[in-house]
Design a protein around this motif. Sequence first.
Motif, PDB file in Angstrom:
ATOM      1  N   GLY A  27       0.782  -1.385  -0.029  1.00  0.00           N
ATOM      2  CA  GLY A  27      -0.010   0.056   0.021  1.00  0.00           C
ATOM      3  C   GLY A  27       0.890   1.384  -0.057  1.00  0.00           C
ATOM      4  O   GLY A  27       2.140   1.070   0.095  1.00  0.00           O
ATOM      5  N   LEU A  28       0.309   2.516  -0.255  1.00  0.00           N
ATOM      6  CA  LEU A  28       1.136   3.485  -0.129  1.00  0.00           C
ATOM      7  C   LEU A  28       1.575   4.139   0.876  1.00  0.00           C
ATOM      8  O   LEU A  28       1.228   3.463   2.034  1.00  0.00           O
ATOM      9  CB  LEU A  28       0.150   4.771  -0.840  1.00  0.00           C
ATOM     10  CG  LEU A  28      -0.162   5.052  -2.322  1.00  0.00           C
ATOM     11  CD1 LEU A  28      -1.306   5.878  -2.480  1.00  0.00           C
ATOM     12  CD2 LEU A  28       1.132   5.029  -3.296  1.00  0.00           C
ATOM     13  N   MET A  29       2.408   5.124   1.083  1.00  0.00           N
ATOM     14  CA  MET A  29       3.076   5.597   2.108  1.00  0.00           C
ATOM     15  C   MET A  29       2.155   6.211   3.153  1.00  0.00           C
ATOM     16  O   MET A  29       1.303   6.946   2.779  1.00  0.00           O
ATOM     17  CB  MET A  29       4.063   6.854   1.739  1.00  0.00           C
ATOM     18  CG  MET A  29       5.112   6.439   1.143  1.00  0.00           C
ATOM     19  SD  MET A  29       6.214   7.645   0.348  1.00  0.00           S
ATOM     20  CE  MET A  29       5.544   8.021  -1.254  1.00  0.00           C
ATOM     21  N   LYS A  86       1.166  -0.045   6.812  1.00  0.00           N
ATOM     22  CA  LYS A  86       1.922  -1.362   6.669  1.00  0.00           C
ATOM     23  C   LYS A  86       2.661  -1.672   7.909  1.00  0.00           C
ATOM     24  O   LYS A  86       2.943  -2.693   8.569  1.00  0.00           O
ATOM     25  CB  LYS A  86       2.821  -1.371   5.490  1.00  0.00           C
ATOM     26  CG  LYS A  86       1.765  -0.940   4.252  1.00  0.00           C
ATOM     27  CD  LYS A  86       2.564  -0.902   3.070  1.00  0.00           C
ATOM     28  CE  LYS A  86       3.751   0.129   2.825  1.00  0.00           C
ATOM     29  NZ  LYS A  86       3.352   1.487   2.759  1.00  0.00           N
ATOM     30  N   THR A  87       3.702  -0.564   8.388  1.00  0.00           N
ATOM     31  CA  THR A  87       4.660  -0.919   9.409  1.00  0.00           C
ATOM     32  C   THR A  87       4.075  -0.862  10.584  1.00  0.00           C
ATOM     33  O   THR A  87       4.128  -1.911  11.527  1.00  0.00           O
ATOM     34  CB  THR A  87       5.657   0.334   9.322  1.00  0.00           C
ATOM     35  OG1 THR A  87       6.330   0.336   8.108  1.00  0.00           O
ATOM     36  CG2 THR A  87       6.675   0.136  10.295  1.00  0.00           C
ATOM     37  N   ASP A 107      11.843  -1.734   4.558  1.00  0.00           N
ATOM     38  CA  ASP A 107      12.926  -0.414   4.808  1.00  0.00           C
ATOM     39  C   ASP A 107      13.743  -0.752   6.001  1.00  0.00           C
ATOM     40  O   ASP A 107      14.905  -0.145   5.786  1.00  0.00           O
ATOM     41  CB  ASP A 107      12.006   0.934   5.052  1.00  0.00           C
ATOM     42  CG  ASP A 107      11.379   1.141   3.845  1.00  0.00           C
ATOM     43  OD1 ASP A 107      11.640   0.945   2.776  1.00  0.00           O
ATOM     44  OD2 ASP A 107      10.071   1.740   3.855  1.00  0.00           O
ATOM     45  N   PHE A 142      17.932   2.834  -4.581  1.00  0.00           N
ATOM     46  CA  PHE A 142      17.037   2.224  -3.723  1.00  0.00           C
ATOM     47  C   PHE A 142      16.238   1.236  -4.020  1.00  0.00           C
ATOM     48  O   PHE A 142      16.255   0.373  -3.552  1.00  0.00           O
ATOM     49  CB  PHE A 142      16.298   3.444  -3.121  1.00  0.00           C
ATOM     50  CG  PHE A 142      15.087   2.958  -2.077  1.00  0.00           C
ATOM     51  CD1 PHE A 142      15.687   2.734  -0.708  1.00  0.00           C
ATOM     52  CD2 PHE A 142      13.860   2.848  -2.616  1.00  0.00           C
ATOM     53  CE1 PHE A 142      14.377   2.281   0.058  1.00  0.00           C
ATOM     54  CE2 PHE A 142      12.756   2.403  -1.828  1.00  0.00           C
ATOM     55  CZ  PHE A 142      13.117   1.966  -0.612  1.00  0.00           C
ATOM     56  N   GLU A 173      16.062  -2.617  -2.681  1.00  0.00           N
ATOM     57  CA  GLU A 173      14.654  -3.026  -2.147  1.00  0.00           C
ATOM     58  C   GLU A 173      14.315  -4.372  -2.978  1.00  0.00           C
ATOM     59  O   GLU A 173      13.996  -5.192  -2.358  1.00  0.00           O
ATOM     60  CB  GLU A 173      13.609  -2.042  -2.628  1.00  0.00           C
ATOM     61  CG  GLU A 173      12.205  -2.485  -2.074  1.00  0.00           C
ATOM     62  CD  GLU A 173      11.124  -1.312  -2.455  1.00  0.00           C
ATOM     63  OE1 GLU A 173      11.302  -0.641  -3.737  1.00  0.00           O
ATOM     64  OE2 GLU A 173      10.697  -0.860  -1.557  1.00  0.00           O
ATOM     65  N   GLY A 218       7.909  -1.334   1.541  1.00  0.00           N
ATOM     66  CA  GLY A 218       7.957  -0.117   1.257  1.00  0.00           C
ATOM     67  C   GLY A 218       6.731   0.178   0.360  1.00  0.00           C
ATOM     68  O   GLY A 218       6.460  -0.676  -0.465  1.00  0.00           O
ATOM     69  N   GLY A 219       6.161   1.342   0.220  1.00  0.00           N
ATOM     70  CA  GLY A 219       5.080   1.587  -0.682  1.00  0.00           C
ATOM     71  C   GLY A 219       5.588   1.459  -2.175  1.00  0.00           C
ATOM     72  O   GLY A 219       4.504   1.061  -3.026  1.00  0.00           O
ATOM     73  N   GLY A 220       6.693   1.298  -2.596  1.00  0.00           N
ATOM     74  CA  GLY A 220       6.896   1.342  -3.902  1.00  0.00           C
ATOM     75  C   GLY A 220       7.293  -0.114  -4.319  1.00  0.00           C
ATOM     76  O   GLY A 220       7.705  -0.244  -5.688  1.00  0.00           O
ATOM     77  N   ARG A 273      10.345  10.484   4.569  1.00  0.00           N
ATOM     78  CA  ARG A 273       9.749   9.924   3.306  1.00  0.00           C
ATOM     79  C   ARG A 273      10.260  10.691   1.940  1.00  0.00           C
ATOM     80  O   ARG A 273       9.572  11.703   1.575  1.00  0.00           O
ATOM     81  CB  ARG A 273       8.311   9.796   3.026  1.00  0.00           C
ATOM     82  CG  ARG A 273       7.850   8.369   4.013  1.00  0.00           C
ATOM     83  CD  ARG A 273       6.208   8.388   4.316  1.00  0.00           C
ATOM     84  NE  ARG A 273       5.970   7.072   4.873  1.00  0.00           N
ATOM     85  CZ  ARG A 273       5.523   7.142   6.081  1.00  0.00           C
ATOM     86  NH1 ARG A 273       5.152   8.375   6.760  1.00  0.00           N
ATOM     87  NH2 ARG A 273       5.079   6.136   6.808  1.00  0.00           N
ATOM     88  N   ARG A 285      -0.074   3.423  -8.993  1.00  0.00           N
ATOM     89  CA  ARG A 285       0.109   2.064  -8.231  1.00  0.00           C
ATOM     90  C   ARG A 285      -1.118   1.517  -7.757  1.00  0.00           C
ATOM     91  O   ARG A 285      -1.035   0.240  -7.483  1.00  0.00           O
ATOM     92  CB  ARG A 285       0.953   2.542  -6.656  1.00  0.00           C
ATOM     93  CG  ARG A 285       2.426   2.846  -7.133  1.00  0.00           C
ATOM     94  CD  ARG A 285       2.882   3.278  -5.914  1.00  0.00           C
ATOM     95  NE  ARG A 285       4.332   3.961  -5.965  1.00  0.00           N
ATOM     96  CZ  ARG A 285       5.098   4.232  -4.994  1.00  0.00           C
ATOM     97  NH1 ARG A 285       4.710   4.239  -3.750  1.00  0.00           N
ATOM     98  NH2 ARG A 285       6.424   4.661  -5.247  1.00  0.00           N
TER      99      ARG A 285
HETATM  100  O1  LIG Z   1       6.101   4.628  -1.734  1.00  0.00           O
HETATM  101  C1  LIG Z   1       7.750   4.481  -1.861  1.00  0.00           C
HETATM  102  O2  LIG Z   1       8.091   4.522  -3.049  1.00  0.00           O
HETATM  103  C2  LIG Z   1       8.473   4.552  -0.461  1.00  0.00           C
HETATM  104  C3  LIG Z   1       7.598   4.080   0.380  1.00  0.00           C
HETATM  105  C4  LIG Z   1       8.546   4.139   1.642  1.00  0.00           C
HETATM  106  O3  LIG Z   1       7.774   2.954   2.806  1.00  0.00           O
HETATM  107  P1  LIG Z   1       6.725   3.363   3.317  1.00  0.00           P
HETATM  108  O4  LIG Z   1       5.490   2.989   2.322  1.00  0.00           O
HETATM  109  O5  LIG Z   1       6.478   2.307   4.472  1.00  0.00           O
HETATM  110  O6  LIG Z   1       6.486   4.785   3.748  1.00  0.00           O
HETATM  111  C5  LIG Z   1       9.937   3.778   1.514  1.00  0.00           C
HETATM  112  O7  LIG Z   1      10.002   2.403   1.035  1.00  0.00           O
HETATM  113  C6  LIG Z   1      10.616   4.687   0.508  1.00  0.00           C
HETATM  114  O8  LIG Z   1      10.720   6.395   1.206  1.00  0.00           O
HETATM  115  C7  LIG Z   1       9.703   4.710  -0.971  1.00  0.00           C
END
Ligand SMILES: O=C(O)C1=C[C@@H](OP(=O)(O)O)[C@@H](O)[C@H](O)C1
Length: 184
Positions: free
Chosen positions: A15-17, A21-22, A40, A63, A67, A85-87, A124, A143
């Motif tokens: 899911g998005l930032m 999730k964490t 992360d 990154f 990842e 992480g969100g990406g 972030r 996404r």
């Molecule tokens: O959405 C993204 O691309 C990112 C999300 C971040 O994690 P969280 O989704 O836990 O914030 C982290 O991996 C990085 O800053 C990039």
Amino acid sequence: MPAMNSMAGNIFFIGLMGAGKTSLGKQLAARLQRPFFDSDQALCEKTGVSIPTIFEWEGEDGFRERECQIIDELTALSGIVLATGGGAVLRPQNRACLRERGTVVYLHVPPEILFERTRHDRTRPLLQVDDPLQTLRELYRVRDPLYRQTAHWVLDVGNDAYFSTFKQLLDMLLRNQQNADFAG
Ligand SMILES: O=C(O)C1=C[C@@H](OP(=O)(O)O)[C@@H](O)[C@H](O)C1
Ligand SMILES: Nc1ncnc2c1ncn2[C@@H]1O[C@H](COP(=O)(O)OP(=O)(O)O)[C@@H](O)[C@H]1O
Ligand SMILES: [Mg+2]
């Protein structure tokens, strides 16, 4: 709540930032007495530097490369809860690792709510821009279809309070376990 510790397999959050999730992942792992990992966090431990520092030194491409490696390593484990992480869904290889090696839960939260949750956060790098809401909307547009194609379940979080989301998550896992027990 019946015991769910016996539930087999990995649980992966996408899911998005700011989707949770964490924080939800950590709490769920404690509730299920499972090991918790955050991709992360694992990267920070491995490199000895923060996520913003990795972005600063190696760019987003660097990154993403790191990842991808860590997601391959972590999804190969068994019986864990993993917050990505969100990406993480951007690379097809990550999507395949997640989808094939565990149950993937997409925490679906609209960008406007994510903006409120993340607006004071400086950790972030992608949101350190003039108009983070616009960035979140754009990331959502790109996404959301990838999250949906990777997920086995979609949890619509919306404006729900944290503990209500946690309860929905437990209910979802319990239903899934009962279905699996019934089928098995
Ligand atoms: O959405 C993204 O691309 C990112 C999300 C971040 O994690 P969280 O989704 O836990 O914030 C982290 O991996 C990085 O800053 C990039
Ligand atoms: N309903 C909710 N579900 C999950 N997190 C929530 C909720 N409401 C507020 N939050 C807050 O939003 C933040 C989510 O941050 P985090 O867990 O780091 O997200 P992510 O790892 O997805 O980027 C936390 O501070 C959490 O307490
Ligand atoms: Mg996180």
